[in-house]
Design an enzyme around this catalytic site. Structure first.
Site, PDB file in Angstrom:
ATOM      1  N   ASN A   1      21.453  18.034  48.177  1.00 43.64           N
ATOM      2  CA  ASN A   1      22.076  16.843  47.527  1.00 43.64           C
ATOM      3  C   ASN A   1      23.455  16.939  48.244  1.00 43.64           C
ATOM      4  O   ASN A   1      23.875  15.793  48.783  1.00 43.64           O
ATOM      5  CB  ASN A   1      22.236  16.582  46.307  1.00 43.64           C
ATOM      6  CG  ASN A   1      20.881  16.112  45.668  1.00 43.64           C
ATOM      7  OD1 ASN A   1      20.502  14.920  45.815  1.00 43.64           O
ATOM      8  ND2 ASN A   1      20.109  16.846  45.053  1.00 43.64           N
TER       9      ASN A   1
ATOM     10  N   HIS B   1      20.308  13.941  38.474  1.00 42.02           N
ATOM     11  CA  HIS B   1      19.419  14.581  37.572  1.00 42.02           C
ATOM     12  C   HIS B   1      18.030  13.976  37.847  1.00 42.02           C
ATOM     13  O   HIS B   1      17.920  12.869  38.271  1.00 42.02           O
ATOM     14  CB  HIS B   1      19.801  14.383  36.184  1.00 42.02           C
ATOM     15  CG  HIS B   1      18.622  14.856  35.297  1.00 42.02           C
ATOM     16  ND1 HIS B   1      18.922  16.345  35.230  1.00 42.02           N
ATOM     17  CD2 HIS B   1      17.660  14.716  34.450  1.00 42.02           C
ATOM     18  CE1 HIS B   1      17.997  16.912  34.138  1.00 42.02           C
ATOM     19  NE2 HIS B   1      17.146  15.449  34.097  1.00 42.02           N
TER      20      HIS B   1
HETATM   21  C1  GRF Z   1      18.388  18.491  41.963  1.00 45.81           C
HETATM   22  O1  GRF Z   1      16.979  18.405  41.828  1.00 45.81           O
HETATM   23  C2  GRF Z   1      19.240  18.130  41.324  1.00 45.81           C
HETATM   24  O2  GRF Z   1      18.750  16.556  40.761  1.00 45.81           O
HETATM   25  C3  GRF Z   1      19.243  18.839  40.027  1.00 45.81           C
HETATM   26  O3  GRF Z   1      19.390  20.234  41.039  1.00 45.81           O
HETATM   27  C4  GRF Z   1      18.770  20.004  42.062  1.00 45.81           C
HETATM   28  C5  GRF Z   1      19.548  20.611  42.870  1.00 45.81           C
HETATM   29  O4  GRF Z   1      19.102  20.501  44.285  1.00 45.81           O
HETATM   30  N1  GRF Z   1      20.723  18.572  39.225  1.00 45.81           N
HETATM   31  P1  GRF Z   1      20.158  20.883  45.529  1.00 45.81           P
HETATM   32  O5  GRF Z   1      20.755  22.048  45.318  1.00 45.81           O
HETATM   33  O6  GRF Z   1      20.961  19.731  45.836  1.00 45.81           O
HETATM   34  O7  GRF Z   1      19.361  21.185  46.637  1.00 45.81           O
END
Ligand code: GRF
Length: 220
Positions: A17, A112
């Protein structure tokens, strides 16, 4: 605030993300830039992503602080010193208290992997599979001191397919997360949405309402 909004992105893991936000910020018309990435896990791959993008990155290991308050004070100090105006939690696995949030009032966002208010906390995708829901998805929301409880900004839905396991559903949701987070950050930093009391208020009407929506099962 003039120019591009300065984001601080908090991470604990892979940082996909974060990557979506970095990619969005690389576009000249995007209204934000990443000023600092902080990981509470020193080995997080997200720190590599930040450095590759030429963005300041540092580890602040919560385990090395005597108390949660000390950790959050150092975190807030680091973000403020970097000129951060908005804080984006991107897979950041710590709750943040009222003192920290009060330093960035109405300017802390989280993503989330569920359609909140369903399935808060850890393993949201597994919780969704265990309950047999047909529609899953992700949510970007303003952060309050609770666990995934703050006012909702945007949501994207995906179908749950027979045969899905946690990995398959997580991957389908993650694809939408990468689309939704840059969109929601843009809405927030431009003032198209804002937190007012316990709610999200929109100043631009229906175009915001539909921007984060897609019907599960729809082609494209
Ligand atoms: C994602 O699914 C986010 O929604 C959750 O943790 C995960 C993080 O993934 N809070 P990344 O580290 O962004 O790949």
């Amino acid at each position: 605030m003039s120019g591009r909004a300065k984001l601080g992105v908090l991470v604990s893991g892979s940082g996909s993300n974060l990557q979506a936000l970095l990619d969005a910020c690389a576009r000249p018309d995007y209204p934000a830039e990443v000023a600092l990435v902080v990981s509470n896990v020193p080995t997080a791959f997200a720190l590599e992503r930040a450095r590759t993008a030429g963005v300041a990155a540092r580890a602040l290991d919560h385990k090395t602080f005597g108390s949660r308050a000390d950790f959050e004070k150092a975190l807030g100090d680091a973000l403020e010193a970097a000129g951060v105006e908005w804080v984006c939690l991107a897979g950041f696995m710590r709750l943040l208290g009222a003192d920290f949030l009060g330093r960035f009032p109405g300017r802390v966002l989280n993503i989330h992997p569920s359609l909140l208010p369903a399935f808060t906390g850890l393993h949201a995708q597994r919780q969704a599979l265990d309950r047999g829901v047909k529609v899953a998805g992700c949510t970007v929301h303003f952060v309050d001191p609770g666990m995934d409880t703050g006012p909702i900004i945007a949501q994207a839905a995906v179908p749950v397919l027979s045969g899905d396991d946690e990995a398959a559903l997580s991957a389908r949701i993650l694809e939408e997360e990468h689309r939704l987070y840059p969109l929601a950050v843009k809405l927030a930093v431009t003032g198209a949405v804002r937190q007012e009391g316990g709610r999200t208020v929109s100043s631009v009407g229906p175009s915001v309402d539909t921007a984060g929506l897609r019907n599960p099962g729809e082609p494209g």
